[in-house]
Design an enzyme around this catalytic site. Structure first.
Site, PDB file in Angstrom:
ATOM      1  N   SER A 269     -15.749 -16.818 -41.307  1.00  0.00           N
ATOM      2  CA  SER A 269     -17.164 -17.208 -41.264  1.00  0.00           C
ATOM      3  C   SER A 269     -18.044 -16.095 -40.717  1.00  0.00           C
ATOM      4  O   SER A 269     -19.172 -15.904 -41.192  1.00  0.00           O
ATOM      5  CB  SER A 269     -17.318 -18.473 -40.411  1.00  0.00           C
ATOM      6  OG  SER A 269     -16.511 -19.521 -40.907  1.00  0.00           O
ATOM      7  N   HIS A 327     -20.640 -16.610 -35.626  1.00  0.00           N
ATOM      8  CA  HIS A 327     -21.598 -16.759 -36.729  1.00  0.00           C
ATOM      9  C   HIS A 327     -22.873 -15.976 -36.449  1.00  0.00           C
ATOM     10  O   HIS A 327     -23.382 -15.260 -37.319  1.00  0.00           O
ATOM     11  CB  HIS A 327     -21.939 -18.243 -36.920  1.00  0.00           C
ATOM     12  CG  HIS A 327     -20.807 -19.043 -37.459  1.00  0.00           C
ATOM     13  ND1 HIS A 327     -20.941 -20.366 -37.820  1.00  0.00           N
ATOM     14  CD2 HIS A 327     -19.510 -18.730 -37.702  1.00  0.00           C
ATOM     15  CE1 HIS A 327     -19.784 -20.828 -38.261  1.00  0.00           C
ATOM     16  NE2 HIS A 327     -18.897 -19.847 -38.196  1.00  0.00           N
TER      17      HIS A 327
END
Length: 378
Positions: A269, A327
């Site tokens: 991610s 992230h």
């Protein structure tokens, strides 16, 4: 009187034997519960009750976790579940992140130079191969031909990320092998409390334990592959993607250590957020949509703002569902690279490429294929 003396002697010995058996039974029961005492000296005579003791002891020891060395007890703190904040352990990961990023972009620059050189040298070979393909009898239903047609129908970006997707799928399968579980946890999950800190920063980028997690990340990567590779080129894209894995994990290390909420993380991610942020920053007016709600569209710039805001809120509020620090670190790295990083890193690769060219050709005056390695695209 003799028989009375014998009777008393037998009763006394029987009482001592019963007392000894009772004490030994209690000793092994305590060992089974986890208490440890000094081993008694072996006696020549053993009753049937003594044979049960080692079995219980071995069973109790087999249930205990096996460790190579017991760590010293942690210092007393107000919260016993809060691990110590050791920022000094992050120096080595920081040096690794900087060095790995530099090696990634240096390798990509040399790879681009070699690709351009080989492309020019193999031009006539490709022409002859096309001519032979035309005069060669075609086979109907050939699986290899169908695979070649499918491969040629893909964009350059899709062909580039195919190898990344295959590698992620391979690591996903390795998680299902019981004998590899210990190694997978050590090297394919990033945790600032782990003994191994540097390699998992990159290897965890290709690691997924959940099938849904793998499918979601690879779908987003596949969707943005054409745009990002057309912007950067495949060599520069791979350098950015690999560097983003280390940078996002470093951000996760720092935030976990600062908050004291240490724990393992895995997944692509962080690197994918770099790709998404780079595309949204370069093309903020592009229209995007959610896969399950295709009727609702929004601009890429608004999508990037919403994602950054959500990860920032998750980091501040302490949400534990995702690694919001990774992230956010990946998104900020993607924004920085498009705005400043390309000018600072990729466009200044010419000295390295020239040095590699001189090394390949045997000196500055040697004959070789192209000095500068070509101008990059963005």
């Amino acid at each position: 009187m003799a028989w009375r003396g014998c009777l008393l002697k037998w009763a006394k010995e029987d009482l001592i034997c019963c007392t000894t058996r009772y004490n030994r039974f209690n000793l092994y029961t305590q060992q089974r519960c986890g208490f440890r005492k000094a081993a008694k000296k072996a006696e020549p005579k053993r009753s049937s009750m003594e044979d049960v003791g080692p079995t219980h002891t071995e069973a109790a020891e087999s249930l205990a976790p096996k460790r190579a060395a017991a760590p010293p007890p942690p210092p007393a703190r107000s919260n016993p579940y809060m691990p110590p904040r050791e920022f000094g352990r992050l120096v080595k990961p920081l040096v690794f992140t900087v060095g790995f990023t530099g090696c990634s972009f240096g390798t990509a620059a040399i790879w681009q130079y070699e690709s351009l050189k080989s492309r020019v040298q193999s031009y006539f070979d490709e022409v002859r191969a096309d001519w032979l393909e035309k005069i060669r009898p075609q086979k109907q239903g050939d699986l290899r031909k169908q695979m070649n047609q499918w491969w040629n129908s893909l964009s350059e970006g899709q062909r580039t990320v195919t190898g990344i997707i295959a590698l992620n799928a391979l690591v996903f399968c390795c998680w299902r092998v019981p004998s590899l579980q210990r190694s997978m946890v050590t090297y394919f999950t990033s945790n600032p409390a782990s003994k191994v800190l540097c390699l998992p920063m990159v290897l965890s980028t290709f690691s997924h334990y959940s099938l849904f997690h793998l499918a979601a990340n690879m779908y987003v990567l596949w969707s943005f592959s054409t745009s990002i590779v057309s912007m950067l080129g495949k060599e520069q894209f791979l350098a950015v993607y690999m560097s983003a894995g280390a940078v996002s994990t470093m951000m996760s290390y720092v935030c976990k250590t600062a908050s004291g909420r240490l724990g393992p993380s895995l997944g692509a991610s962080g690197a994918i957020m770099t790709v998404l942020a780079a595309v949204c920053t370069k093309m903020p007016e592009a229209k995007l949509a959610i896969i399950f709600l295709p009727m609702y569209t929004f601009t890429a710039g608004n999508a990037l703002k919403a994602i950054v805001a959500m990860d920032t809120a998750g980091l501040v509020l302490g949400w534990r569902l995702f690694d919001h620090a990774a992230h956010l670190g990946g998104a900020l790295f993607g924004i920085w690279y498009v705005m400043y990083g390309h000018e600072l890193i990729w466009k200044n690769r010419e000295p390295l490429v020239k040095l590699w060219h001189d090394f390949r050709t045997g000196g500055p005056g040697g004959r070789g294929g192209g000095g500068g390695g070509g101008n990059g695209s963005l």
